[in-house]
Write a protein that holds these residues in place. Structure first.
Motif, short mmCIF file in Angstrom:
data_model
loop_
_atom_site.label_atom_id
_atom_site.label_comp_id
_atom_site.label_asym_id
_atom_site.label_seq_id
_atom_site.Cartn_x
_atom_site.Cartn_y
_atom_site.Cartn_z
N PRO A 12 0.71 -1.34 -0.09
CA PRO A 12 -0.13 -0.13 -0.11
C PRO A 12 0.94 1.41 -0.07
N ILE A 13 0.15 2.24 -0.73
CA ILE A 13 1.23 3.47 -0.81
C ILE A 13 1.41 4.02 0.54
N TYR A 14 0.38 4.15 1.56
CA TYR A 14 0.76 4.73 2.95
C TYR A 14 2.15 3.93 3.59
N ASN A 15 1.92 2.78 3.31
CA ASN A 15 3.15 1.71 3.88
C ASN A 15 4.61 2.17 3.17
N GLN A 16 4.45 2.43 1.90
CA GLN A 16 5.71 2.73 1.10
C GLN A 16 6.16 3.91 1.60
N LEU A 17 5.14 5.15 1.99
CA LEU A 17 5.50 6.41 2.37
C LEU A 17 6.12 6.17 3.58
N LYS A 18 5.46 5.74 4.82
CA LYS A 18 5.85 5.19 6.05
C LYS A 18 7.28 4.91 5.92
N ASN A 19 7.52 3.84 5.30
CA ASN A 19 8.79 2.94 5.17
C ASN A 19 10.10 3.97 4.79
N GLN A 20 9.48 4.74 3.64
CA GLN A 20 10.72 5.79 3.15
C GLN A 20 10.92 6.87 3.91
N GLN A 58 0.16 9.30 10.81
CA GLN A 58 -0.55 8.62 12.25
C GLN A 58 0.32 7.34 12.56
N GLN A 59 0.60 6.51 11.77
CA GLN A 59 1.49 5.37 11.94
C GLN A 59 2.62 5.58 12.36
N ASP A 63 4.38 5.08 16.38
CA ASP A 63 5.54 4.26 16.39
C ASP A 63 6.60 5.01 16.98
N GLY A 64 6.29 6.29 17.22
CA GLY A 64 7.36 7.25 17.80
C GLY A 64 8.24 7.92 17.00
N PHE A 65 8.05 7.97 15.79
CA PHE A 65 9.14 8.65 14.92
C PHE A 65 8.87 10.25 14.61
N ILE A 66 7.45 10.52 14.67
CA ILE A 66 7.08 11.85 14.38
C ILE A 66 6.30 12.50 15.45
N LEU A 67 6.25 13.72 15.70
CA LEU A 67 5.27 14.30 16.45
C LEU A 67 4.58 15.10 15.53
N ILE A 68 3.34 15.61 15.62
CA ILE A 68 2.31 16.17 15.06
C ILE A 68 1.72 17.31 16.09
N PHE A 81 14.63 8.33 19.54
CA PHE A 81 13.58 7.51 18.86
C PHE A 81 13.54 6.32 20.00
N PRO A 82 12.16 5.72 19.64
CA PRO A 82 11.97 4.73 20.76
C PRO A 82 13.03 3.47 20.64
N GLU A 83 13.46 2.87 21.68
CA GLU A 83 14.41 1.73 21.81
C GLU A 83 13.78 0.35 21.30
#
Length: 130
Positions: A12-20, A58-59, A63-68, A81-83
């Motif tokens: 899915p596109i959202y997963n590709q974006l998250k992973n990148q 949101q994901q 998962d602790g990678f960004i703040l909104i 980042f989270p351990e």
């Protein structure tokens, strides 16, 4: 950081974006505290639906990678980042288990699999990861 989406991929596109975005952080292309484009701006830049970007963000937040922030926008987690905790290790094992099973079925040897993992890991280490 350039984002390349494969609109024909089964992932899915959202997963590709998250992973990148995670890869960009691991490679040091995105640094703690750096601002990311708004949901609307990124969706427009990539030519995708804003709900897709929102789901990825949101994901990443969960998962602790960004703040909104409503006022500051979207930023790469400035506090680190989270351990890798027990839950992460269990999820990692769950993800790797079917990949390794398929590799064995396709005749890939343990050494070949480990070498591939090492090469990919080196890609992140030499480019600024932890």
């Amino acid at each position: 950081m350039l984002i390349h989406l494969d609109l024909e991929a089964s992932d899915p596109i959202y997963n590709q974006l998250k992973n990148q975005i995670i890869a960009g952080i691991a490679k040091g292309e995105l640094v703690p505290g750096e601002r990311l484009p708004s949901v609307r701006a990124l969706a427009q830049d990539l030519g995708i639906n804003l709900h897709t970007v929102n789901k990825a963000y949101q994901q990443l937040k969960q998962d602790g990678f960004i703040l909104i922030h409503r006022q500051k926008g979207v930023v790469v987690q400035p506090d680190g980042f989270p351990e890798a905790d027990e839950e992460y290790w269990q999820g990692l094992q769950k993800t790797l288990h079917p990949l390794i099973a398929e590799a064995v079925c396709r005749g890939i040897k343990r050494e070949e699999f480990v070498d591939l993992c090492s090469e990919i890991f080196k890609e992140f280490e030499k480019q600024g990861g932890k």
